[in-house]
Design a protein around this motif. Structure first.
Motif, PDB file in Angstrom:
ATOM      1  N   ASP A  85       0.189  -1.431   0.277  1.00  0.00           N
ATOM      2  CA  ASP A  85      -0.153   0.030  -0.124  1.00  0.00           C
ATOM      3  C   ASP A  85       1.030   1.310  -0.462  1.00  0.00           C
ATOM      4  O   ASP A  85       0.847   2.209   0.868  1.00  0.00           O
ATOM      5  CB  ASP A  85      -1.275  -0.149   0.936  1.00  0.00           C
ATOM      6  CG  ASP A  85      -1.724   1.138   1.539  1.00  0.00           C
ATOM      7  OD1 ASP A  85      -1.910   1.746  -0.212  1.00  0.00           O
ATOM      8  OD2 ASP A  85      -3.338   0.875   1.606  1.00  0.00           O
ATOM      9  N   MET A  86       1.877   1.449  -1.447  1.00  0.00           N
ATOM     10  CA  MET A  86       2.619   2.649  -1.315  1.00  0.00           C
ATOM     11  C   MET A  86       1.701   4.351  -1.158  1.00  0.00           C
ATOM     12  O   MET A  86       2.508   4.834  -0.639  1.00  0.00           O
ATOM     13  CB  MET A  86       2.800   2.557  -2.673  1.00  0.00           C
ATOM     14  CG  MET A  86       4.483   1.313  -2.410  1.00  0.00           C
ATOM     15  SD  MET A  86       4.727   1.828  -4.525  1.00  0.00           S
ATOM     16  CE  MET A  86       5.890   2.586  -4.249  1.00  0.00           C
ATOM     17  N   PRO A  87       0.431   4.176  -1.215  1.00  0.00           N
ATOM     18  CA  PRO A  87       0.239   5.510  -1.328  1.00  0.00           C
ATOM     19  C   PRO A  87      -0.382   5.611   0.490  1.00  0.00           C
ATOM     20  O   PRO A  87      -0.294   7.405   0.752  1.00  0.00           O
ATOM     21  CB  PRO A  87      -1.395   5.433  -1.773  1.00  0.00           C
ATOM     22  CG  PRO A  87      -1.789   4.294  -2.756  1.00  0.00           C
ATOM     23  CD  PRO A  87      -0.162   3.384  -2.001  1.00  0.00           C
ATOM     24  N   ASN A 126      -5.673  -8.663  -4.051  1.00  0.00           N
ATOM     25  CA  ASN A 126      -7.230  -8.595  -3.576  1.00  0.00           C
ATOM     26  C   ASN A 126      -7.163  -7.227  -2.650  1.00  0.00           C
ATOM     27  O   ASN A 126      -8.284  -6.485  -3.127  1.00  0.00           O
ATOM     28  CB  ASN A 126      -8.433  -9.493  -3.537  1.00  0.00           C
ATOM     29  CG  ASN A 126      -8.514 -10.411  -4.624  1.00  0.00           C
ATOM     30  OD1 ASN A 126      -8.961  -9.836  -6.066  1.00  0.00           O
ATOM     31  ND2 ASN A 126      -8.150 -12.015  -4.616  1.00  0.00           N
ATOM     32  N   ALA A 127      -6.879  -8.044  -1.037  1.00  0.00           N
ATOM     33  CA  ALA A 127      -6.603  -6.840  -0.295  1.00  0.00           C
ATOM     34  C   ALA A 127      -6.103  -5.385  -0.864  1.00  0.00           C
ATOM     35  O   ALA A 127      -6.705  -4.165  -0.883  1.00  0.00           O
ATOM     36  CB  ALA A 127      -6.066  -7.016   0.476  1.00  0.00           C
ATOM     37  N   LEU A 128      -5.514  -5.224  -1.391  1.00  0.00           N
ATOM     38  CA  LEU A 128      -4.375  -4.154  -1.905  1.00  0.00           C
ATOM     39  C   LEU A 128      -5.468  -3.244  -3.389  1.00  0.00           C
ATOM     40  O   LEU A 128      -5.742  -2.188  -2.999  1.00  0.00           O
ATOM     41  CB  LEU A 128      -3.344  -4.618  -2.008  1.00  0.00           C
ATOM     42  CG  LEU A 128      -2.039  -3.159  -3.361  1.00  0.00           C
ATOM     43  CD1 LEU A 128      -2.415  -2.335  -2.119  1.00  0.00           C
ATOM     44  CD2 LEU A 128      -1.386  -3.720  -3.548  1.00  0.00           C
ATOM     45  N   ALA A 129      -5.832  -4.545  -3.786  1.00  0.00           N
ATOM     46  CA  ALA A 129      -6.828  -3.450  -5.020  1.00  0.00           C
ATOM     47  C   ALA A 129      -8.328  -2.918  -4.472  1.00  0.00           C
ATOM     48  O   ALA A 129      -8.515  -1.733  -4.807  1.00  0.00           O
ATOM     49  CB  ALA A 129      -7.254  -4.544  -6.398  1.00  0.00           C
ATOM     50  N   ASN A 130      -8.852  -3.688  -3.353  1.00  0.00           N
ATOM     51  CA  ASN A 130      -9.952  -3.017  -2.677  1.00  0.00           C
ATOM     52  C   ASN A 130      -9.526  -1.546  -2.379  1.00  0.00           C
ATOM     53  O   ASN A 130     -10.793  -1.184  -2.513  1.00  0.00           O
ATOM     54  CB  ASN A 130      -9.916  -3.768  -2.219  1.00  0.00           C
ATOM     55  CG  ASN A 130     -11.267  -4.902  -2.309  1.00  0.00           C
ATOM     56  OD1 ASN A 130     -11.074  -5.527  -3.526  1.00  0.00           O
ATOM     57  ND2 ASN A 130     -11.066  -6.402  -1.626  1.00  0.00           N
ATOM     58  N   GLN A 241      -2.562  -5.864   6.118  1.00  0.00           N
ATOM     59  CA  GLN A 241      -2.916  -6.395   5.484  1.00  0.00           C
ATOM     60  C   GLN A 241      -3.566  -6.542   3.917  1.00  0.00           C
ATOM     61  O   GLN A 241      -3.259  -7.351   3.120  1.00  0.00           O
ATOM     62  CB  GLN A 241      -4.027  -6.260   5.443  1.00  0.00           C
ATOM     63  CG  GLN A 241      -4.844  -6.684   7.393  1.00  0.00           C
ATOM     64  CD  GLN A 241      -5.663  -5.199   7.867  1.00  0.00           C
ATOM     65  OE1 GLN A 241      -5.938  -4.613   7.322  1.00  0.00           O
ATOM     66  NE2 GLN A 241      -5.651  -5.162   9.322  1.00  0.00           N
ATOM     67  N   ALA A 242      -2.531  -6.098   3.287  1.00  0.00           N
ATOM     68  CA  ALA A 242      -2.029  -5.861   1.930  1.00  0.00           C
ATOM     69  C   ALA A 242      -0.743  -6.300   1.168  1.00  0.00           C
ATOM     70  O   ALA A 242      -0.614  -6.162   0.310  1.00  0.00           O
ATOM     71  CB  ALA A 242      -2.440  -4.281   1.206  1.00  0.00           C
ATOM     72  N   PRO A 263      -4.178 -13.637  11.678  1.00  0.00           N
ATOM     73  CA  PRO A 263      -4.202 -13.583  10.407  1.00  0.00           C
ATOM     74  C   PRO A 263      -3.114 -13.215   9.576  1.00  0.00           C
ATOM     75  O   PRO A 263      -2.529 -12.641  10.470  1.00  0.00           O
ATOM     76  CB  PRO A 263      -5.243 -12.471  10.749  1.00  0.00           C
ATOM     77  CG  PRO A 263      -5.427 -12.380  11.522  1.00  0.00           C
ATOM     78  CD  PRO A 263      -4.869 -12.746  12.900  1.00  0.00           C
ATOM     79  N   GLY A 264      -3.874 -13.490   8.609  1.00  0.00           N
ATOM     80  CA  GLY A 264      -2.201 -11.929   7.757  1.00  0.00           C
ATOM     81  C   GLY A 264      -2.859 -13.149   6.119  1.00  0.00           C
ATOM     82  O   GLY A 264      -2.841 -13.942   5.597  1.00  0.00           O
ATOM     83  N   PRO A 265      -1.521 -12.781   5.357  1.00  0.00           N
ATOM     84  CA  PRO A 265      -1.070 -12.338   3.959  1.00  0.00           C
ATOM     85  C   PRO A 265      -1.332 -13.938   3.689  1.00  0.00           C
ATOM     86  O   PRO A 265      -1.447 -14.135   2.583  1.00  0.00           O
ATOM     87  CB  PRO A 265      -0.450 -11.637   3.668  1.00  0.00           C
ATOM     88  CG  PRO A 265       0.769 -11.898   4.307  1.00  0.00           C
ATOM     89  CD  PRO A 265       0.062 -11.674   6.347  1.00  0.00           C
ATOM     90  N   TYR A 266      -1.069 -15.228   4.860  1.00  0.00           N
ATOM     91  CA  TYR A 266      -0.504 -16.306   4.216  1.00  0.00           C
ATOM     92  C   TYR A 266      -1.765 -17.166   4.171  1.00  0.00           C
ATOM     93  O   TYR A 266      -1.238 -18.708   4.237  1.00  0.00           O
ATOM     94  CB  TYR A 266       0.310 -16.482   5.429  1.00  0.00           C
ATOM     95  CG  TYR A 266       1.721 -16.048   5.413  1.00  0.00           C
ATOM     96  CD1 TYR A 266       2.390 -16.174   4.990  1.00  0.00           C
ATOM     97  CD2 TYR A 266       2.218 -15.355   6.481  1.00  0.00           C
ATOM     98  CE1 TYR A 266       4.191 -15.154   4.514  1.00  0.00           C
ATOM     99  CE2 TYR A 266       3.034 -13.963   6.353  1.00  0.00           C
ATOM    100  CZ  TYR A 266       4.415 -14.537   5.496  1.00  0.00           C
ATOM    101  OH  TYR A 266       4.511 -13.532   5.744  1.00  0.00           O
ATOM    102  N   GLN A 267      -3.028 -16.655   5.038  1.00  0.00           N
ATOM    103  CA  GLN A 267      -4.077 -17.423   5.469  1.00  0.00           C
ATOM    104  C   GLN A 267      -4.642 -18.486   4.598  1.00  0.00           C
ATOM    105  O   GLN A 267      -4.868 -19.777   4.408  1.00  0.00           O
ATOM    106  CB  GLN A 267      -5.497 -16.349   5.704  1.00  0.00           C
ATOM    107  CG  GLN A 267      -5.234 -16.279   7.332  1.00  0.00           C
ATOM    108  CD  GLN A 267      -6.242 -15.655   7.813  1.00  0.00           C
ATOM    109  OE1 GLN A 267      -6.863 -14.709   7.177  1.00  0.00           O
ATOM    110  NE2 GLN A 267      -6.371 -15.704   8.744  1.00  0.00           N
TER     111      GLN A 267
END
Length: 321
Positions: A85-87, A126-130, A241-242, A263-267
């Motif tokens: 999430d660079m922004p 997808n989390a980042l795109a959202n 989360q992203a 939780p995390g990106p590995y789920q």
């Protein structure tokens, strides 16, 4: 449909270039993907045409952006790829304030120019795109088939190979490592870090702090070792989360089995107990999970490693750009 060629521009060959583009060329045999380090190549010597899709990976420098702007009418498409999430990096408490501001500025500069070329935004998850509800984004997941050096004898080592951007997780690991070293007097804990990291672990025996290195050097290094357990702590913050699950590839490459935050990106990538262990971010749970894997027989760990490698192989299917 035309067969596109992909020109990926970045400042250096980084993990994001490797896991999202080079690996597709390497493991899928896609010769139409060219990754260019804008610090070393004269972009004016590159050949592009109406079948070329040019991609800026995170940030490629002002010169590369201007070159791309001048070439925009000669290209099939322009895209901007980001893998975190660079922004909102400037808001991320886990990042140093200066790194966060620089990261956000790089995004703003790059996207300002690319959007004016009619470019697309590509995201790693997808989390980042959202986080861009007003944009139509393309998802490019990471892929890799780690080559484990099975000729190297397994060492009694568990490790965390992360950057200073994860300094909160590094500090959190200190009491965990202290307890593991008490339980396993013959094991070594390896971590990448600077003098601050050395200071954190100074009073714990058998901790090996190695200096940070370029991505190419790290790939060479990790291909020459064979460890037992890899750690991938990841606090459940908005910025994290992203993120994606690339640490799975790093851990598997050295022949190790991973302990991952849940939780995390590995789920989505880790089936608990089959390709690694998912653990809540609780100190005692992590101590027990690491202890369990270190106590596991070589044969059982190899089964878990094989499961992870199988998943990596399946993940390659239908993953072309």
């Amino acid at each position: 449909m035309p067969k596109f060629s992909y020109l990926v521009l970045s400042l250096g060959i980084t993990p994001s270039v490797y896991y999202y583009f080079q690996t597709r060329a390497q493991f899928l045999g896609d010769e139409n993907i060219q990754c260019v380090d804008t610090r070393k190549r004269d972009l004016n010597l590159l050949n592009v045409n109406k079948n070329t899709i040019a991609i800026i990976n995170r940030y490629a420098g002002i010169g590369a952006l201007w070159w791309l702007y001048r070439q925009r009418h000669q290209l099939a498409k322009v895209a901007y790829f980001i893998d975190d999430d660079m922004p909102n990096a400037y808001r991320a408490s886990e990042l140093s304030w200066w790194y966060g501001i620089k990261t956000t500025l790089k995004f703003q500069i790059s996207w300002w120019m690319i959007s004016r070329m009619g470019g697309e935004l590509w995201c790693s998850t997808n989390a980042l795109a959202n986080r861009f509800p007003d944009l139509e984004t393309q998802i490019i997941p990471p892929v890799c088939l780690p080559i484990v050096n099975s000729n190297v004898e397994e060492s009694p080592v568990y490790f965390y190979h992360g950057t200073w951007a994860h300094r909160h997780e590094i500090a959190w690991l200190v009491p965990i490592v202290r307890e593991i070293q008490k339980r396993f007097p013959s094991h070594v804990f390896e971590i990448i870090g600077n003098r601050k990291v050395k200071k954190m672990f100074a009073d714990i025996p058998r901790v090996r702090v190695i200096s940070g290195m370029s991505w190419e050097t790290y790939l060479q290094y990790s291909g020459k070792v064979h460890y037992q357990v890899g750690l991938a702590p990841c606090f459940n913050t908005p910025f994290n989360q992203a993120r994606s699950y690339t640490k799975l590839f790093d851990i598997t490459r050295v022949g190790a089995v991973g302990v991952y935050s849940n939780p995390g990106p590995y789920q989505d990538a880790i089936a608990d107990g089959h390709r690694g262990i998912l653990v809540e971010n609780n100190t005692q749970d992590w101590i027990e999970a690491i202890s369990k894997l270190l106590n596991t027989s070589v044969v059982e760990r190899e089964k878990l490693l094989e499961n992870a490698l199988t998943w990596c192989n399946l993940n390659l299917e239908d993953s072309s750009l």
